[in-house]
Scaffold this active site. Structure first.
Site, PDB file in Angstrom:
ATOM      1  N   LYS A   1      43.603  55.897  49.194  1.00 34.18           N
ATOM      2  CA  LYS A   1      43.776  55.378  47.898  1.00 34.18           C
ATOM      3  C   LYS A   1      44.330  56.675  47.156  1.00 34.18           C
ATOM      4  CE  LYS A   1      42.779  52.316  44.366  1.00 34.18           C
ATOM      5  NZ  LYS A   1      41.709  51.353  43.871  1.00 34.18           N
TER       6      LYS A   1
ATOM      7  N   SER B   1      43.798  46.720  42.911  1.00 35.65           N
ATOM      8  CA  SER B   1      44.398  47.802  42.674  1.00 35.65           C
ATOM      9  C   SER B   1      44.571  48.665  43.922  1.00 35.65           C
ATOM     10  CB  SER B   1      43.730  48.752  41.590  1.00 35.65           C
ATOM     11  OG  SER B   1      42.593  49.356  41.963  1.00 35.65           O
TER      12      SER B   1
ATOM     13  N   SER C   1      39.124  45.270  43.683  1.00 34.43           N
ATOM     14  CA  SER C   1      40.411  46.269  44.082  1.00 34.43           C
ATOM     15  C   SER C   1      40.436  46.545  45.832  1.00 34.43           C
ATOM     16  CB  SER C   1      40.431  47.435  43.382  1.00 34.43           C
ATOM     17  OG  SER C   1      40.976  46.934  41.996  1.00 34.43           O
TER      18      SER C   1
HETATM   19  N1  GLN Z   1      41.425  43.898  38.531  1.00 32.69           N
HETATM   20  C1  GLN Z   1      40.167  44.508  38.162  1.00 32.69           C
HETATM   21  C2  GLN Z   1      40.653  45.594  36.978  1.00 32.69           C
HETATM   22  O1  GLN Z   1      41.752  45.555  36.675  1.00 32.69           O
HETATM   23  C3  GLN Z   1      39.709  45.332  39.220  1.00 32.69           C
HETATM   24  C4  GLN Z   1      40.375  46.598  39.526  1.00 32.69           C
HETATM   25  C5  GLN Z   1      39.383  47.509  40.404  1.00 32.69           C
HETATM   26  O2  GLN Z   1      38.426  46.919  41.364  1.00 32.69           O
HETATM   27  N2  GLN Z   1      39.573  48.902  40.402  1.00 32.69           N
HETATM   28  O3  GLN Z   1      39.733  46.275  36.365  1.00 32.69           O
END
Ligand code: GLN
Length: 424
Positions: free
Chosen positions: A30, A105, A129
């Protein structure tokens, strides 16, 4: 091939040692995990030309294990999103469900595994994410217990909630990658001794003898009908293999999404202060005074990131701190307590990973609140610092469905064992 789905922000090969447990394996990383000499953008225009001078601990561990890194995977900007559509480098498409988002994400990481562009991948999970894109792309994803994996070199979004986690086609392969990255790190004081001598891979036995699975009714009621059917099918299958399944209740869970977003945005507002064009990030130029240059620099953030910095700053400001941030911390403590109580009577908890099938591309962008609510089943786990796994549980019309198992702190062996039974 990868151009078809827009999986990588930067396609560059980083060779590891010639042998080790991951020799001959390729890994997508990532793009918020630092790679020495290789651009690391966090999916943001702010870091368009940022090249880290050092490797994240997990990247060093991958190299030592003999893995070959094949590229930096696309992601929602700074990890803020559930669809990989807030990336400044364009959206990634779901290889397992054409026209749909890959989740987020860590959408590029999951898509890389689903499309066969990499054998394995690393994502980061602040509020789901890793598990969300694993579910949407039909692959396995693990969010480790807080403190099991070093965050050194992970660009922080909400540091009290997040962990780096593995994605893979099978539970055993995800566990193998977790073995490589887990354990204490002198560069991250929140890591613990647990995981130093781990052998998670051999926990993937699929053996359910004497296992009790609790189902928090609050995490099933709101799910789409098709998703619920796949989830019930998976539970029937686990019962047939010898597991006992019982309902449990986590009353605090209705406050989890609100608490998560207050805490995550508050931490983000502080963590992202370093992107000012002086310490890090796009320069605001030399015109005018410091405040003007600072503001110009921060125009490089996308809309979702700006929204969160503003809301987080507001929640922490004098007069509102007790009303929002402190309340959210109280809710977090309550969620933890509910989980602790549940684990007195069951070994793991099960729920659909995502209450919905993968969104259509573009669908969720105009309604941030709707997008936040889709995190209902994943964020409680981060609030409680617990481990969780998402395993593919079939498909509905819209695409893949994932089943999530949550374990007690440092109970990775348990969720890997139960998760692998779904694959039987
Ligand atoms: N969808 C969640 C957010 O926008 C999780 C994001 C994540 O785990 N980085 O914060």
């Amino acid at each position: 091939m990868s151009a078809d789905y827009n999986i990588f922000v930067t396609e560059e090969t980083i060779e590891g040692e010639s042998d080790g447990p991951l020799a001959d394996r390729t890994v997508a990383v990532k793009d918020n995990i630092s790679t020495e000499g290789v651009r690391t953008t966090c999916g943001s225009e702010m870091l368009d030309d940022y090249v880290p001078p050092y490797d994240a601990t997990v990247v060093e561990e991958l190299k030592q294990a003999g893995a070959t890194i094949v590229g930096k995977a696309n992601m929602d900007e700074f990890g803020m999103g559930s669809t990989t559509e807030t990336s400044a480098f364009g959206p990634t498409e779901n290889p397992a469900a054409p026209g749909r988002v890959p989740g987020g994400s860590s959408g590029g990481s999951a898509a890389a595994v689903a499309a066969g562009e990499a054998d394995l991948a690393l994502g980061s999970d602040t509020g789901g994410s890793v598990r969300n894109p694993a579910a949407f792309c039909g692959v396995v994803g693990i969010k480790p217990t807080y403190g099991l994996v070093s965050r050194y070199g992970l660009v922080a979004y909400a540091n009290s909630l997040e962990q780096i986690g593995p994605l893979a086609p099978t539970v055993a392969e995800a566990a193998e990658l977790l073995d490589v990255i887990s354990g204490p790190d002198e560069n991250d004081a929140t890591t613990r001794q647990e995981g130093a001598e781990s052998d998670y891979a051999s926990a993937a036995t699929g053996d359910l003898d004497g296992t009790t699975i609790g189902v928090p009714t609050e995490l099933v009621e709101g799910a789409d009908e098709g998703v619920r059917e796949r989830f019930e099918d998976a539970l029937d299958d686990l019962r047939a293999q010898g597991a006992t399944v019982e309902d449990v209740s986590l009353p605090s869970i209705e406050h989890a999404v609100e608490a998560y977003y207050v805490i995550a945005m508050s931490e983000a507002s502080s963590n992202l202060a370093r992107f000012d064009g002086v310490r890090f990030g796009t320069s605001g130029g030399f015109e005018g005074n410091w405040n003007e240059a600072f503001s110009r620099s921060r125009e490089a953030f996308g809309e979702e990131v700006k929204r969160r910095i503003l809301l987080g700053t507001y929640a922490l400001s004098a007069g509102y701190h007790d009303k929002y941030y402190k309340q959210a911390q109280d809710a977090r403590a309550w969620v933890k307590q509910d989980f602790d109580e549940a684990f007195e009577s069951v070994d793991v908890l099960a729920s659909p990973t995502m209450p919905v099938p993968p969104f259509e591309q573009g669908e969720s962008l105009d309604d941030p609140l709707q997008m936040y609510l889709a995190d209902a089943n994943t964020v409680p786990v981060n609030l409680a610092d617990l481990p969780a796994i998402s395993v593919p549980a079939g498909e509905v019309d819209g695409g893949p469905v994932g089943i999530q198992f949550v374990g007690p702190a440092f109970g990775e062996d348990e969720i890997i064992r139960v998760g692998s039974a779904v694959e039987n």
